[in-house]
Design a protein around this motif. Sequence first.
Motif, mmCIF file in Angstrom:
data_model
loop_
_atom_site.group_PDB
_atom_site.id
_atom_site.type_symbol
_atom_site.label_atom_id
_atom_site.label_comp_id
_atom_site.label_asym_id
_atom_site.label_seq_id
_atom_site.Cartn_x
_atom_site.Cartn_y
_atom_site.Cartn_z
ATOM 1 N N SER A 187 -3.101 -8.908 2.210
ATOM 2 C CA SER A 187 -2.490 -9.410 0.968
ATOM 3 C C SER A 187 -1.511 -8.404 0.375
ATOM 4 C CB SER A 187 -3.573 -9.753 -0.054
ATOM 5 O OG SER A 187 -4.380 -8.621 -0.343
ATOM 6 N N THR A 188 -1.864 -7.112 0.410
ATOM 7 C CA THR A 188 -0.951 -6.061 -0.037
ATOM 8 C C THR A 188 -0.111 -5.564 1.125
ATOM 9 O OG1 THR A 188 -2.511 -5.348 -1.737
ATOM 10 C CG2 THR A 188 -0.786 -3.786 -1.098
ATOM 11 N N GLY A 189 -0.764 -5.360 2.251
ATOM 12 C CA GLY A 189 -0.044 -4.950 3.440
ATOM 13 C C GLY A 189 0.488 -3.535 3.349
ATOM 14 N N TYR A 190 1.762 -3.387 3.594
ATOM 15 C CA TYR A 190 2.401 -2.073 3.660
ATOM 16 C C TYR A 190 2.323 -1.366 2.316
ATOM 17 C CZ TYR A 190 6.196 1.332 4.398
ATOM 18 O OH TYR A 190 6.949 2.483 4.495
ATOM 19 N N ASP A 191 1.607 -0.259 2.291
ATOM 20 C CA ASP A 191 1.394 0.496 1.055
ATOM 21 C C ASP A 191 1.155 1.963 1.442
ATOM 22 O OD1 ASP A 191 0.587 1.640 -1.334
ATOM 23 O OD2 ASP A 191 -0.712 -0.040 -1.905
ATOM 24 N N PRO A 192 2.244 2.729 1.622
ATOM 25 C CA PRO A 192 2.099 4.117 2.077
ATOM 26 C C PRO A 192 1.212 4.971 1.177
ATOM 27 C CG PRO A 192 4.386 3.409 2.234
ATOM 28 C CD PRO A 192 3.660 2.338 1.495
ATOM 29 N N ALA A 193 1.287 4.766 -0.143
ATOM 30 C CA ALA A 193 0.466 5.570 -1.054
ATOM 31 C C ALA A 193 -1.014 5.299 -0.825
ATOM 32 C CB ALA A 193 0.850 5.266 -2.500
ATOM 33 N N ARG A 194 -1.377 4.025 -0.721
ATOM 34 C CA ARG A 194 -2.767 3.668 -0.458
ATOM 35 C C ARG A 194 -3.182 4.157 0.929
ATOM 36 N NH1 ARG A 194 -7.896 3.241 -1.688
ATOM 37 N NH2 ARG A 194 -8.940 1.336 -0.961
ATOM 38 N N ALA A 195 -2.293 4.048 1.899
ATOM 39 C CA ALA A 195 -2.585 4.508 3.253
ATOM 40 C C ALA A 195 -2.864 6.006 3.272
ATOM 41 C CB ALA A 195 -1.417 4.172 4.181
ATOM 42 N N GLU A 196 -2.064 6.780 2.550
ATOM 43 C CA GLU A 196 -2.253 8.235 2.526
ATOM 44 C C GLU A 196 -3.566 8.595 1.855
ATOM 45 O OE1 GLU A 196 0.321 12.289 1.667
ATOM 46 O OE2 GLU A 196 1.122 10.330 1.046
#
Length: 526
Positions: free
Chosen positions: A350-359
């Motif tokens: 639903s959010t998908g690409y999220d570099p901040a959350r990924a980091e």
Amino acid sequence: MMKAKKFLALALAVLFALSILAGCGGKKASQDPGQQTPGQQQTQTPASQKDPDRTLKIAAMQDSGTLYPLGVTGGFLSVLYAFYEPLYDTKTDGTREWILATGLERISDLQYTLKIREGVTFSNGNPLTAEDVMFTMEMCAADPQFFLNVKVVDFEKTSVVDDYTIDLWYTEYNASQEPGLASMFIMDKESFDELDLSRNPIGTGPYTVTEYVTNSHVKAVAREDYWRGAPKIKNLEFKVINEEAQIINALETGDVDMATISITEADYVDSLGYDVLISNSGYNYVTLFSMLPGNPMESKEARWAVSHAIDRQAIVDVLFDGVSSVTDYPTSHSLADFEERFLNLHETYSTGYDPARAEELAEQAGLKGKKLRIITNGASGHITIAEMIQANLLDIGVDSEIVNYDQATYFGILMDASNYEIAIFTPSAPSMLAVDIMAMYITFIPLGWSGPERDKYGELSMGAISTYDPVERNNKLFEALKLWVEEDPWYGLCEIVSARAVAPDLKGYEFMIAGITYYHNMEFAA
């Protein structure tokens, strides 16, 4: 387990043909694969010459070195539809087309009456009977690649009632069994000789082979006694062309009338005057994750981190020039049992690409400071995706290396999850059912998923595929999908779209749901 491995090898071979045709570049408006689009007539190439005896020339790929039905895999399967036929097939709108069968009546979840078409003959003149169908099912059951066509057929109970009727029994209900029966090419029991069939097919199809040169071509002539009427095109030739550049050259010179092409070449091929048909293939790219204890991807937080790090829209834009779309659940949106409620069941979708959350998740899972191995089968599409994921991971402070294998080696590497952290993959099933894919692959590919969540998922997914009622089946699949996306064994990336070039004066073709076409109705416009 050996049968499962052989089947997966078959699926990988089929999908390899798709993966090598993906790339970046031009596009043409997406169209229904069963529809023909008026295009500029070719006047500069041999393919445009009006000749009553003109040969239909089709580009084929991945010659299996045989025309024996249980020996052909991958892109070469399309050739066999000129010589053999299945019991039935499914159109792109989901309706069934009866071919060598005329009905499949359900008596119960486990018992069916299969009716065989009367008045059909093989190319040697022998009549088609229920004995031939029963023989073909038994041959499939004994084969390590094709046994899944009849995986739940109960041969102890199944019997031939008369020349055109089979009392068909299952050991248990499985939603993929009916599509499996549609994947069988029916063979003549009386004349069966595997060695002879490798060069001279004997089927009920509209053509017979006149010449087969391995890795070069297959030439065929129309059957005047074909049960649906003599084909309108007398001569047919499949030209084996494996390289993309050679396919384009053949289209430029008018040496072929029909070919699968790369999306990158769609605009150029369109400019040559061919009709270019672009459609969803029913397949998607995914990333498999190793879940073995001790692997950097063992925790779901690690898998979520990688999933959030991947820019799926960028993959669509680079690989398919924006023609495709991201996949918002683990498998393709184009499968027969897909429902909108399957989408976006977790923030990774639903959010998908999220570099901040990924980091943040990568830090939490301890991925930083570790080097992840990304493996591919060496196909250009796989390599491009791996390189983009590698860049995405670097953006969140996670290092990785890409290891490219050839197709045969890649399969063996996949079967040991200690060989990788991330694998680029394309799940598929002859049934074109999400429930089949979601139940099958997690059993066949040992990702290392274990524990109560895996047990629960197995209960839900196998419960779904063994349920007859489609509404109840999809309800169970929905529950299984919710658990799947929470655990994230693999992450859906994007749909794979296919492109086909067709000579503008070729009419009468129709592509079925699995992408194949039949040849008997094709004709060149006057």
